[in-house]
Enzyme design. Structure first.
Site, PDB file in Angstrom:
ATOM      1  N   LYS A 219       0.811  -1.227   0.000  1.00 49.05           N
ATOM      2  CA  LYS A 219       0.000   0.000   0.000  1.00 49.05           C
ATOM      3  C   LYS A 219       0.844   1.278   0.000  1.00 49.05           C
ATOM      4  O   LYS A 219       0.441   2.294  -0.558  1.00 49.05           O
ATOM      5  CB  LYS A 219      -0.934  -0.003   1.212  1.00 49.05           C
ATOM      6  CG  LYS A 219      -2.008  -1.077   1.160  1.00 49.05           C
ATOM      7  CD  LYS A 219      -3.039  -0.778   0.104  1.00 49.05           C
ATOM      8  CE  LYS A 219      -4.176  -1.774   0.106  1.00 49.05           C
ATOM      9  NZ  LYS A 219      -5.059  -1.594  -1.062  1.00 49.05           N
TER      10      LYS A 219
ATOM     11  N   GLU B 250     -10.094   5.882   2.697  1.00 51.86           N
ATOM     12  CA  GLU B 250     -10.923   4.793   3.205  1.00 51.86           C
ATOM     13  C   GLU B 250      -9.990   3.641   3.530  1.00 51.86           C
ATOM     14  O   GLU B 250      -8.880   3.581   3.014  1.00 51.86           O
ATOM     15  CB  GLU B 250     -11.944   4.357   2.145  1.00 51.86           C
ATOM     16  CG  GLU B 250     -11.413   3.361   1.114  1.00 51.86           C
ATOM     17  CD  GLU B 250     -10.277   3.910   0.247  1.00 51.86           C
ATOM     18  OE1 GLU B 250     -10.170   5.134   0.133  1.00 51.86           O
ATOM     19  OE2 GLU B 250      -9.492   3.094  -0.300  1.00 51.86           O
TER      20      GLU B 250
ATOM     21  N   SER C   7       1.814  -9.633  -1.185  1.00 53.58           N
ATOM     22  CA  SER C   7       1.481  -8.208  -1.057  1.00 53.58           C
ATOM     23  C   SER C   7       1.634  -7.657   0.353  1.00 53.58           C
ATOM     24  O   SER C   7       1.819  -6.463   0.547  1.00 53.58           O
ATOM     25  CB  SER C   7       0.060  -7.971  -1.548  1.00 53.58           C
ATOM     26  OG  SER C   7      -0.835  -8.818  -0.857  1.00 53.58           O
TER      27      SER C   7
END
Lengths: 395, 266
Positions: free
Chosen positions: A88, A110, A375
């Site tokens: 991220k 969000e 990830s």
């Protein structure tokens, strides 16, 4: 990098937004186009990616796992080693830097599992800004440590109690905030979803994953035969896939099959959904026969979303990428197997990709290589896994 | 001529502006929707906007969100909605506008949905997440058949106002505030400026209605004075419905409507 005209990937994507947001997304697109090839901006972003986030991430040959399965070689792209523990941060640094250049004073975001919220809070702290993060009330309970992390990092978390109280509702609420404070606020969206230019912008910021894979594989004189990543909104997947779509690699995105596709308790949008309009984009959605969005389920909060990035919808329809799904049980098995063979605890989201890699590797030849994007790391999920195992003691 | 256009012509002749009332269909149930409509008509409403619930109403504030959720929980379906519209049509010839979100129409197919809606008695559509860039198929399906009411925001520039006005029929829906529906912020100068800007830009070719946060007779009075051709009141009605016992609904709605309507008579 290709830039989609009118924000369309075939028929998918676009801008289905309230009129108030039109000037805001136009301003965003204008600035994004201005800065994305700006030398100074790129230099600054590269600097933060390298010395703050920890890029490049290693490509690790999972020898033990590969040998145990007895088939193709599995390589793990270690996004789990990034600052914050997930991919991220690639996107949040890019967008936070852009917001700063745009002189936006207020950042909103969000978050589902909390990973994007934490990565936003980190990027904002590093760049001297503060974020307000919308998070579904259910997710604030499931991932309460991430709420505390965001608070520690100086960001404020707004629990969202409307609708299904999960990620989709957090996005609704963030959009409502954006409509209300459109003139001062930058909306830092965390996945490759939403109205144009978000899907393409997030893809570009995440493409560092696929670009590194390409050069790292080249260095060891290999080309990937298979490329695998998990898909919720699909940001790590699109960042992995996009630089590799013009190679011969077979590419597979893995969705959350939850309790099984037939159970209706899943988040496998591309495997079981139909076309529709949500959150500013035309894409595949999980919806009932009246066009109402249905509630989703996944053991991993990060994949718990009834939509998917529009470019994935495009790759599905053009058949360039295959989309499969892994059930909660398969995911737990993969989680345990990777943990025990390699000493790497994957995020439950990423364990979906591992589950698929296990299937593909078994069928593959020893000369073949599979690249899997790991990830995120699984520290946030150990309690969930413990609960699952306690409930499902088998052997 | 469409019912909506006819209504504005008729009001014009009587030196009146339009009162447009919004209610969420099926909130809290079918019976109260029908009673509310009777109250609105009795109170002198000019156009009724019927909301059809969507699971993710991202342009709506808490009041309409809550009404959507309840309506869906009570089982409001598209077919049931059309039946309610047909029942209303048996009682009144008032223009009826459907407000919902793009996915509801897209999912059934624009053409099919719009044909069915028109047959039931719907005159026009408001889709707050439908931008003009994405409206090709929608406009094709409504052309010369039903009115398309697009939204304009106070931050919409003049070139865009022209484009939106061109795609719109019936009236233009000017959003009063930066925000979602039903948020009370008081009357802002930028809103009054926006009314003047849009009126000037559209040169009287299409009526301009103003909505979002319009809730009292005083609001109506001020917006009409600023030049609006119509005022749209929504969340205030839903709040009234929420606190009124079903038996009194028709009369309470009627008297509130009368108070609002009074301010639209010049």
């Amino acid at each position: 990098m290709k830039y989609p005209k009118n924000g369309k990937f075939g028929e998918f994507g676009g801008k289905f937004i309230p009129e108030t947001l039109v000037p805001a997304v136009e301003e965003l697109e204008e600035n994004y186009l201005k800065f994305k090839n700006n030398k100074e901006f790129k230099k600054e972003l590269d600097y933060y990616l390298k010395v703050y986030a920890g890029r490049p991430t290693p490509l690790y040959y999972a020898k033990n796992l590969s040998e145990k399965l007895g088939g193709a070689r599995i390589y793990l792209k270690r996004e789990d080693l990034l600052h914050g523990g997930a991919h991220k941060i690639n996107n949040t640094l890019g967008q936070a830097l852009l917001a700063k250049k745009m002189k936006k004073k207020r950042i909103i975001a969000e978050t589902g599992a909390g990973q994007h919220g934490v990565a936003t809070a980190m990027a904002c702290a590093a760049l001297g800004m503060k974020a307000e993060v919308y998070m579904g009330y259910k997710d604030t309970i499931r991932q309460k440590l991430n709420v505390f992390r965001m608070n520690l990092l100086g960001s404020q978390v707004h629990p969202v109690k409307s609708g299904s109280k999960t990620l989709k509702d957090a996005i609704n609420e963030a959009i409502r905030d954006w409509i209300t404070n459109v003139e001062t606020t930058y909306y830092l969206l965390g996945s490759a979803v939403g109205p144009h230019p978000y899907p393409v912008m997030v893809r570009d910021f995440q493409s560092v994953i696929g670009n590194e894979i390409k050069s790292q594989m080249k260095k060891i004189n290999r080309t990937p035969d298979n490329v695998i990543a998990c898909v919720g909104g699909g940001s790590n997947a699109i960042g992995t896939f996009y630089p590799l779509v013009d190679t011969n690699a077979e590419i597979i995105g893995v969705e959350a099959a939850g309790h099984g596709i037939k159970s209706n308790k899943h988040s496998a949008t591309l495997s079981a959904g139909s076309k529709g309009v949500l959150h500013g984009m035309m894409t595949y959605l999980l919806q009932d026969d009246e066009g109402q969005i249905t509630e989703t389920h996944s053991i991993s909060a990060g994949l718990d979303y009834p939509g998917v990035g529009p470019e994935h919808s495009y790759f599905k329809d053009t058949k360039r990428v295959k989309y499969h799904a892994a059930t909660d049980t398969e995911v737990i098995d993969a989680f345990l197997m990777l943990t025990r063979t390699e000493g790497i605890i994957p995020a439950l989201e990423s364990a979906h990709a591992i589950a698929e890699a296990i299937k593909v590797a078994k069928k593959g030849k020893k000369s073949e290589s599979i690249v899997v994007t790991l990830s995120g790391r699984g520290d946030k999920d150990v309690e969930e896994v413990q609960n699952y195992l306690n409930k499902n003691v088998k052997d | 001529m469409s019912r909506i256009k006819e209504k504005f012509t008729e009001l014009n002749a009587r030196n009146q502006k339009a009162l447009i009332s919004y209610i969420m269909t099926g909130y809290p149930n079918e019976k109260s929707t029908l009673a509310t409509v009777r109250g609105l008509v009795k109170g002198g409403v000019d156009i009724i906007e019927l909301g059809f619930p969507f699971s993710d109403p991202l342009a709506d504030g808490p009041v309409i969100q809550n009404a959507s959720t309840i309506s869906l929980e009570k089982g409001t379906k598209i077919s049931k909605f059309f039946n309610i519209v047909k029942k209303i049509r048996k009682e009144t010839d008032i223009p009826l506008v459907l407000m919902t979100y793009t996915n509801i129409l897209y999912h059934k197919g624009f053409s099919k949905f719009i044909t069915d809606a028109k047959k039931a008695g719907i005159d026009g559509f408001i889709l707050p997440d439908m931008s003009i860039e994405e409206s090709k198929e929608y406009l094709k399906a409504t052309k010369n058949y039903a009115d398309t009411i697009f939204l304009i925001s106070p931050n919409t520039n003049k070139t865009r106002i022209d484009k939106i006005a061109k795609a719109s029929s019936g009236f233009l829906y000017l959003v009063a505030v930066f925000g979602t529906t039903g948020v009370k912020t008081g009357i802002k100068k930028y809103t009054l400026d926006a009314i003047k800007k849009v009126k000037k830009q559209t040169k009287g070719k299409i009526p301009v209605g103003i909505g979002f946060g319009v809730s009292t007779p005083e609001d109506v009075k001020k917006y009409i004075k600023a030049g609006a051709d119509a005022v749209i009141v929504g969340s205030a009605y839903l709040k009234l419905i929420e606190k009124t016992p079903e038996k009194q609904l028709e009369s309470k709605i009627s008297s509130f409507t009368k108070q609002l309507k009074k301010e639209t008579i010049l």
